[in-house]
Enzyme design. Sequence first.
Site, short mmCIF file in Angstrom:
data_model
loop_
_atom_site.label_atom_id
_atom_site.label_comp_id
_atom_site.label_asym_id
_atom_site.label_seq_id
_atom_site.Cartn_x
_atom_site.Cartn_y
_atom_site.Cartn_z
N LYS A 78 -33.87 0.72 33.78
CA LYS A 78 -33.91 -0.68 33.32
C LYS A 78 -32.56 -1.40 33.45
O LYS A 78 -32.33 -2.41 32.80
CB LYS A 78 -34.41 -0.79 31.85
CG LYS A 78 -35.75 -0.17 31.62
CD LYS A 78 -36.82 -0.87 32.39
CE LYS A 78 -37.55 0.05 33.31
NZ LYS A 78 -38.25 -0.64 34.38
N THR A 82 -34.27 -1.39 40.66
CA THR A 82 -35.18 -1.94 41.68
C THR A 82 -34.41 -2.92 42.57
O THR A 82 -34.55 -2.91 43.80
CB THR A 82 -36.36 -2.67 40.99
OG1 THR A 82 -36.86 -1.85 39.94
CG2 THR A 82 -37.46 -2.99 41.98
N HIS A 143 -31.74 8.88 38.16
CA HIS A 143 -31.35 8.48 36.80
C HIS A 143 -30.55 9.61 36.13
O HIS A 143 -30.31 9.57 34.93
CB HIS A 143 -32.59 8.18 35.95
CG HIS A 143 -33.31 6.92 36.33
ND1 HIS A 143 -32.68 5.76 36.67
CD2 HIS A 143 -34.64 6.64 36.38
CE1 HIS A 143 -33.58 4.81 36.93
NE2 HIS A 143 -34.78 5.34 36.78
N SER A 173 -35.58 -4.39 27.80
CA SER A 173 -36.34 -4.20 29.03
C SER A 173 -37.17 -2.92 28.95
O SER A 173 -38.35 -2.90 29.33
CB SER A 173 -35.35 -4.13 30.22
OG SER A 173 -36.05 -3.98 31.41
N LYS A 299 -38.56 -10.48 33.60
CA LYS A 299 -37.87 -11.75 33.44
C LYS A 299 -36.52 -11.75 34.19
O LYS A 299 -36.10 -12.75 34.76
CB LYS A 299 -37.62 -11.92 31.94
CG LYS A 299 -37.35 -13.29 31.46
CD LYS A 299 -37.37 -13.22 29.92
CE LYS A 299 -36.95 -14.53 29.32
NZ LYS A 299 -36.94 -14.46 27.84
P1 A3P Z 1 -36.08 -7.28 32.42
O1 A3P Z 1 -37.06 -6.36 31.79
O2 A3P Z 1 -34.94 -7.64 31.52
O3 A3P Z 1 -36.71 -8.48 33.01
P2 A3P Z 1 -35.05 -1.24 36.72
O4 A3P Z 1 -35.22 -1.74 38.08
O5 A3P Z 1 -33.81 -0.42 36.53
O6 A3P Z 1 -36.28 -0.60 36.19
O7 A3P Z 1 -34.76 -2.52 35.79
C1 A3P Z 1 -35.78 -3.45 35.55
C2 A3P Z 1 -35.13 -4.75 35.15
O8 A3P Z 1 -34.58 -5.38 36.31
C3 A3P Z 1 -36.14 -5.73 34.58
O9 A3P Z 1 -35.40 -6.53 33.66
C4 A3P Z 1 -36.55 -6.51 35.82
O10 A3P Z 1 -37.12 -7.76 35.54
C5 A3P Z 1 -35.22 -6.64 36.54
N1 A3P Z 1 -35.36 -6.83 37.98
C6 A3P Z 1 -36.28 -6.27 38.81
N2 A3P Z 1 -36.11 -6.69 40.06
C7 A3P Z 1 -35.08 -7.57 40.04
C8 A3P Z 1 -34.45 -8.37 41.04
N3 A3P Z 1 -34.87 -8.36 42.29
N4 A3P Z 1 -33.41 -9.15 40.66
C9 A3P Z 1 -32.98 -9.17 39.39
N5 A3P Z 1 -33.55 -8.45 38.38
C10 A3P Z 1 -34.58 -7.65 38.70
#
Ligand code: A3P
Length: 333
Positions: A78, A82, A143, A173, A299
């Site tokens: 989180k 991604t 991770h 998140s 978000k």
């Molecule tokens: P939020 O839940 O605060 O919206 P991970 O990829 O490590 O699982 O993290 C997920 C978080 O990154 C989520 O945050 C997600 O919305 C955000 N996220 C995913 N893709 C993204 C992108 N292309 N640009 C910016 N934030 C992104």
Amino acid sequence: MEASQNLQTPPKFINDDSVSQECENLISSLHSEKDSTGKTLYNYQGSWYYPNTVQAILNFQKHFRARDNDIILASFPKSGTTWLKALTFAVVHRNKYATNLVSHPLLSDNPHNLVRFLEADLYVNNQRPDLEELPSPRLFATHMPFQTLHDSLRDSPCKVVYVCRDIKDVLVSRWHFISKLVKKELNCNYPLEETFEKFIKGAYSFGPFQDQVLSYFKESLVNSNPVLFMRYEEMIEKPEAQVMRLADFLGCSFTEEEKQSGTVEKILELCSLGNLSNLEVNKMGTSTCGIAHQAFFRKGGVGDWKNHLTDDMARKLDEMVKKKLEGSGLKFE
Ligand code: A3P
């Protein structure tokens, strides 16, 4: 299949607890804790995992050997994994795939399928996934904290990129993410207070957050393996500068011509939350790590914690992180 139905499937790293006798012996000697659904987490090399992940890590530690030009993307869940996967894939392969937003693999596949997790995907239920056929540079994600990755990288100068994010936004998140899974799987709510308590106690999968961040930050200073330490907040604030920094580190700097012709902006647009989350492929389907594609997009941005955490919760989290990082030179402001 409907995207909402996909959320019923728990991720691979939780799903299947079939482990070898060797792993069984190991985990019986490890410190353990129950999670909120009654599943047991084990502390292996300073971090908490479900049995399936311990097995996958053992498989990885036994069999994975890095190539010199491998690239490992590391993060606490989180923290922007991604996004980092999408950006790195687009930067590294920009000469191979046009970034003209028509035929790029990121338009037809999820970033988690293009850059797969080691311990949460490739090595789950597989002692020796066939990684030899993958074209160089191979991109992987993890991770795991640095100390667990370290031995497998020791003989190689391969590069590691770590992305971190403020613990409060990570917590919120994660709560949203797990809530979706739990609601569908167990048909019950998952209180935010529970996630908060887990973060304060430290026993949650891949936790504690602050120990992992510190493991990579220290390594980024020592440099036995090159580690680029990135921050989600800086990527949000200055995306162009951060993508150029990433490319410089990976040895594929943008040329003047590319900068002039808008290649950096095209990559950022391709990998933006708005673009990726609206693609058909990311609205449905499940990634190779067993999680619905749509669950990775919400978000984004900085400071959503203010809508969910009390001042007291925020203060406790900040203090806990500050205490751990004291004297390291790393600060979260
Ligand atoms: P939020 O839940 O605060 O919206 P991970 O990829 O490590 O699982 O993290 C997920 C978080 O990154 C989520 O945050 C997600 O919305 C955000 N996220 C995913 N893709 C993204 C992108 N292309 N640009 C910016 N934030 C992104």
